[in-house]
Design an enzyme around this catalytic site. Sequence first.
Site, PDB file in Angstrom:
ATOM      1  N   GLU A  47       0.857  -1.200   0.000  1.00 19.08           N
ATOM      2  CA  GLU A  47       0.000   0.000   0.000  1.00 19.08           C
ATOM      3  C   GLU A  47       0.890   1.246   0.000  1.00 19.08           C
ATOM      4  OE1 GLU A  47      -1.612   0.745   3.935  1.00 19.08           O
ATOM      5  OE2 GLU A  47      -3.368   1.788   3.133  1.00 19.08           O
ATOM      6  N   LYS A 124      -9.306   1.973  -2.065  1.00 21.77           N
ATOM      7  CA  LYS A 124      -9.540   1.448  -0.702  1.00 21.77           C
ATOM      8  C   LYS A 124     -10.889   1.884  -0.145  1.00 21.77           C
ATOM      9  CE  LYS A 124      -7.080   1.243   3.780  1.00 21.77           C
ATOM     10  NZ  LYS A 124      -5.817   1.682   4.430  1.00 21.77           N
ATOM     11  N   CYS A 169      -4.818  -2.970   2.793  1.00 20.70           N
ATOM     12  CA  CYS A 169      -4.542  -2.902   4.232  1.00 20.70           C
ATOM     13  C   CYS A 169      -5.753  -3.192   5.115  1.00 20.70           C
ATOM     14  CB  CYS A 169      -3.899  -1.571   4.600  1.00 20.70           C
ATOM     15  SG  CYS A 169      -3.176  -1.633   6.256  1.00 20.70           S
TER      16      CYS A 169
HETATM   17  N1  CDV Z   1      -3.043   1.405   6.620  1.00 21.85           N
HETATM   18  C1  CDV Z   1      -3.991   0.793   7.353  1.00 21.85           C
HETATM   19  O1  CDV Z   1      -5.118   0.591   6.905  1.00 21.85           O
HETATM   20  N2  CDV Z   1      -3.643   0.450   8.610  1.00 21.85           N
HETATM   21  C2  CDV Z   1      -4.548  -0.152   9.555  1.00 21.85           C
HETATM   22  C3  CDV Z   1      -4.179   0.201  10.963  1.00 21.85           C
HETATM   23  C4  CDV Z   1      -4.405   1.626  11.250  1.00 21.85           C
HETATM   24  C5  CDV Z   1      -4.954  -0.623  11.968  1.00 21.85           C
HETATM   25  C6  CDV Z   1      -4.587  -1.669   9.426  1.00 21.85           C
HETATM   26  O2  CDV Z   1      -5.700  -2.230   9.410  1.00 21.85           O
HETATM   27  O3  CDV Z   1      -3.549  -2.318   9.411  1.00 21.85           O
END
Ligand code: CDV
Length: 311
Positions: A47, A124, A169
Amino acid sequence: MSRIVTVAAAQLGPIQKADSRESVVARMIALMEQAKAKGATFIVYPELALTTFFPRWYHENRAEADHWFEATMPSPATQPLFDKAKALGMAMSFGYAELTPDGHHFNTSILVDKTGKIVGKYRKIHLPGHVDYDTSRSHQHLEKRYFEPGDLGWPVWEFEGGLMGMAICNDRRWPETYRVMGLQGVEMVVLGFNTPSVNAQRGDEKIEDRMFHHRLSCQSGAYQNATWVVAVAKAGDEDGHHCMGGTLIVDPNGKIVGEIDHEDDGILVHACDLDATIFGKETIFDFKRHRRVEHYGLITERVGVGAPLGK
Ligand code: CDV
């Protein structure tokens, strides 16, 4: 016909605020050359691969963050990456901050085929964090300030001989992410992540627990949808903020077939047999035989639950 996709999960170590796009692209190209030497035909980067994880930095004036965004893709800085991918015949996926011509901001990933053509885009959907500066947190996570929720859903693409999907993510923690793609027959989900090793709202949470949740999310998503999952970290210490590693590949049985055990630039290569998805899709997770949609209405009708009893 063989349906093996030899994928390289290309973890990036830390990227500092001062690092240029060009320096990061040079690192990505070095990883691509390693991947090629190991027989990979598809490389997946994290990401927001081109910059530091900038949503940790607060700008009162939101527009001041625009320099972290790409207004074109390929951009002048990323063109050498596209050129190298084409020269090596390597398909790829990577994440970046996207600024659209009409001024919208997204946390985006793309699929690029072996000719260097962008054939898929995902924005996202599950944006974690908050909009305004939050003094109660140990550090800021301002994705909700700098990005809009993605507007493209979770399509899957015919790619590299199989059905490919993307997530980014925090999406990996949500069963809906995988299921929407699972309902389109997805065979490989690729995703990048930047996960702080410290929980900004719960300082006593151990990194082992955060790794557990990461693995649990990817493994359950893979198993419950009979799909490969390739999850790629940006790891290490970025200007005093540490991101955990944990780049891994999960098979359609939910088993981790390989994991990177350091926080530097590095690759994990695995020959993924897309036909390994068939057994699960035709038996325990044969959705068309077993799903009971008449009982799933709340999933789309209701966003969240009220306060628990006793509060
Ligand atoms: N970049 C992200 O989406 N990070 C989130 C953190 C903040 C919990 C994740 O789900 O890994």
